[in-house]
Design a protein around this motif. Structure first.
Motif, mmCIF file in Angstrom:
data_model
loop_
_atom_site.group_PDB
_atom_site.id
_atom_site.type_symbol
_atom_site.label_atom_id
_atom_site.label_comp_id
_atom_site.label_asym_id
_atom_site.label_seq_id
_atom_site.Cartn_x
_atom_site.Cartn_y
_atom_site.Cartn_z
ATOM 1 N N ILE A 92 2.858 10.719 -2.397
ATOM 2 C CA ILE A 92 3.363 9.403 -2.028
ATOM 3 C C ILE A 92 4.764 9.503 -1.428
ATOM 4 O O ILE A 92 5.643 10.189 -1.959
ATOM 5 C CB ILE A 92 3.409 8.476 -3.261
ATOM 6 C CG1 ILE A 92 1.990 8.156 -3.734
ATOM 7 C CG2 ILE A 92 4.140 7.169 -2.951
ATOM 8 C CD1 ILE A 92 1.923 7.266 -4.958
ATOM 9 N N GLU A 93 4.949 8.824 -0.303
ATOM 10 C CA GLU A 93 6.266 8.711 0.320
ATOM 11 C C GLU A 93 6.775 7.294 0.043
ATOM 12 O O GLU A 93 6.367 6.340 0.698
ATOM 13 C CB GLU A 93 6.173 8.976 1.822
ATOM 14 C CG GLU A 93 5.751 10.404 2.164
ATOM 15 C CD GLU A 93 5.715 10.644 3.671
ATOM 16 O OE1 GLU A 93 5.298 9.714 4.406
ATOM 17 O OE2 GLU A 93 6.112 11.745 4.094
ATOM 18 N N TYR A 94 7.636 7.175 -0.943
ATOM 19 C CA TYR A 94 8.122 5.864 -1.331
ATOM 20 C C TYR A 94 9.050 5.281 -0.269
ATOM 21 O O TYR A 94 9.779 6.013 0.404
ATOM 22 C CB TYR A 94 8.876 5.952 -2.663
ATOM 23 C CG TYR A 94 8.002 6.286 -3.846
ATOM 24 C CD1 TYR A 94 7.126 5.336 -4.376
ATOM 25 C CD2 TYR A 94 8.041 7.546 -4.437
ATOM 26 C CE1 TYR A 94 6.327 5.634 -5.469
ATOM 27 C CE2 TYR A 94 7.244 7.845 -5.533
ATOM 28 C CZ TYR A 94 6.384 6.884 -6.038
ATOM 29 O OH TYR A 94 5.589 7.179 -7.114
ATOM 30 N N GLU A 95 9.002 3.960 -0.152
ATOM 31 C CA GLU A 95 9.953 3.271 0.718
ATOM 32 C C GLU A 95 11.314 3.316 0.035
ATOM 33 O O GLU A 95 11.453 2.898 -1.125
ATOM 34 C CB GLU A 95 9.501 1.836 0.955
ATOM 35 C CG GLU A 95 8.155 1.748 1.681
ATOM 36 C CD GLU A 95 7.754 0.311 1.976
ATOM 37 O OE1 GLU A 95 8.572 -0.416 2.570
ATOM 38 O OE2 GLU A 95 6.626 -0.060 1.606
ATOM 39 N N PRO A 147 0.843 -1.201 0.000
ATOM 40 C CA PRO A 147 0.000 0.000 0.000
ATOM 41 C C PRO A 147 0.875 1.247 0.000
ATOM 42 O O PRO A 147 1.954 1.262 0.605
ATOM 43 C CB PRO A 147 -0.781 -0.126 1.321
ATOM 44 C CG PRO A 147 -0.684 -1.570 1.693
ATOM 45 C CD PRO A 147 0.630 -2.049 1.180
ATOM 46 N N ALA A 148 0.422 2.285 -0.677
ATOM 47 C CA ALA A 148 1.194 3.528 -0.733
ATOM 48 C C ALA A 148 1.113 4.264 0.596
ATOM 49 O O ALA A 148 0.056 4.315 1.233
ATOM 50 C CB ALA A 148 0.677 4.411 -1.855
ATOM 51 N N MET A 170 -1.685 1.828 -4.379
ATOM 52 C CA MET A 170 -0.596 0.944 -3.955
ATOM 53 C C MET A 170 0.589 1.179 -4.897
ATOM 54 O O MET A 170 0.483 1.904 -5.889
ATOM 55 C CB MET A 170 -1.025 -0.509 -3.996
ATOM 56 C CG MET A 170 -1.518 -0.992 -5.337
ATOM 57 S SD MET A 170 -1.081 -2.709 -5.689
ATOM 58 C CE MET A 170 0.671 -2.571 -6.014
ATOM 59 N N VAL A 171 1.722 0.586 -4.542
ATOM 60 C CA VAL A 171 2.922 0.756 -5.355
ATOM 61 C C VAL A 171 3.534 -0.611 -5.655
ATOM 62 O O VAL A 171 3.685 -1.448 -4.765
ATOM 63 C CB VAL A 171 3.975 1.632 -4.643
ATOM 64 C CG1 VAL A 171 5.217 1.782 -5.536
ATOM 65 C CG2 VAL A 171 3.412 3.002 -4.300
#
Length: 313
Positions: A137-140, A128-129, A202-203
């Motif tokens: 969005i804060e990407y991992e 999940p985003a 989601m990503v």
């Protein structure tokens, strides 16, 4: 040899980040439908190009649980220019794909038995985003847990499926443009800023590792394949979204049924296309005339209650 070991080339490592407007669970099942349909589109019985399904069976991966193992052959000889076909053995013009899908983790390896120094490995983690207060969005940063030189060498590229600015004019299709389409379920259209507006996002974090230890051509091959994978991920996810009305309401059993029909059709098409000479060509023409080699429109409509796929807005 000592020279080969000394000058072994570092693989190209790219992490593609693909936001998509649904939950991971919805993505899991929609992806099965989309992959089956895309592969069917790629299979052309008239020239022998396309996808041959070899295996589709249950598997277990340590740390990731149960899933599905698939094996496919991608045949592309007829798509090569004539001068390339003239100097390329027929046995060299296919690629082998093995995939282990233990959602939310998936691993795919693309290789060729004659080119042992070449491979493409794609490891995907779906999650999940995470978004900040503004919806961005804060990407991992390191979802694949890379270390050392591999982490340092990694290139990161975001793919916005709603952005058509980098889609080639000859490849653009209005009915496959998420920026112009609103789904029956109320998603979209995916115009600028959609990642912050859509309720469910989601990503797919796709880590692509390209290994080409052939001195003198590695850079050219890696550049081409990076561009190819970017285009493939973008076009397939644009289709994925625009076909959502076709698969969103289907049960898990119906999606598996569609996949099984697609795999059988692709295998039958490729086996027929392999028959050399006029007998094989006559069989293809006869099957086409009977409507036995369509693009799964018939089975798609049967699963959709007799309706055609939804039109674009």
């Amino acid at each position: 040899s000592e020279f080969a070991q000394r000058f072994k080339l570092m693989p190209r490592v790219i992490e593609f980040r693909v936001p998509f407007p649904c939950t991971p669970e919805q993505y899991k099942w929609g992806q099965i439908y989309t992959v089956a349909k895309v592969c069917t589109e790629m299979t052309d019985p008239k020239d022998g190009a396309g996808v041959e399904s070899i295996a589709n069976e249950a598997c277990t991966l340590n740390g990731y649980g149960e899933g599905v193992y698939t094996k496919k052959y991608y045949h592309f000889r007829s798509k090569l220019p004539g001068y390339v076909r003239a100097v390329t053995p027929k046995a060299a013009t296919f690629m082998e794909e093995e995939a282990w899908n233990c959602f939310p983790y998936a691993r795919t390896i693309i290789s060729h038995p004659s080119f042992t120094k070449f491979s493409i490995e794609i490891t995907t983690i779906h999650s999940p985003a995470k978004r900040d207060a503004s919806g961005k969005i804060e990407y991992e940063d390191n979802v694949h847990k890379l270390e050392g030189a591999t982490l340092k060498a990694r290139k990161v590229r975001e793919i916005d499926i709603g952005d058509s600015s980098d889609v080639k004019k000859e490849q653009y299709k209005e009915d496959e443009d998420p920026g112009r389409r609103r789904t029956a379920g109320g998603k979209g259209p995916l115009t600028p800023g959609w990642m912050g507006r859509e309720e469910e996002v989601m990503v797919a974090y796709k880590l692509v590792t390209i290994t080409c230890n052939y001195f003198g051509i590695s850079g050219v091959v890696e550049d081409y394949l990076e561009s190819y994978e970017y285009g493939l991920f973008k076009s397939s996810h644009r289709k994925f979204y625009c076909w959502m009305d076709d698969w969103y309401h289907l049960s898990h059993d119906e999606i598996r049924e569609y996949e099984a029909k697609a795999n059988k059709q692709m295998t039958d098409l490729m086996q027929t296309a392999k028959n050399a000479g006029p007998v094989g060509q006559a069989a293809i023409k006869e099957a086409l005339a009977k409507g036995e080699m369509d693009d799964l429109t018939t089975s798609n409509r049967s699963l959709n209650g007799g309706q055609s796929p939804a039109a674009s807005p």
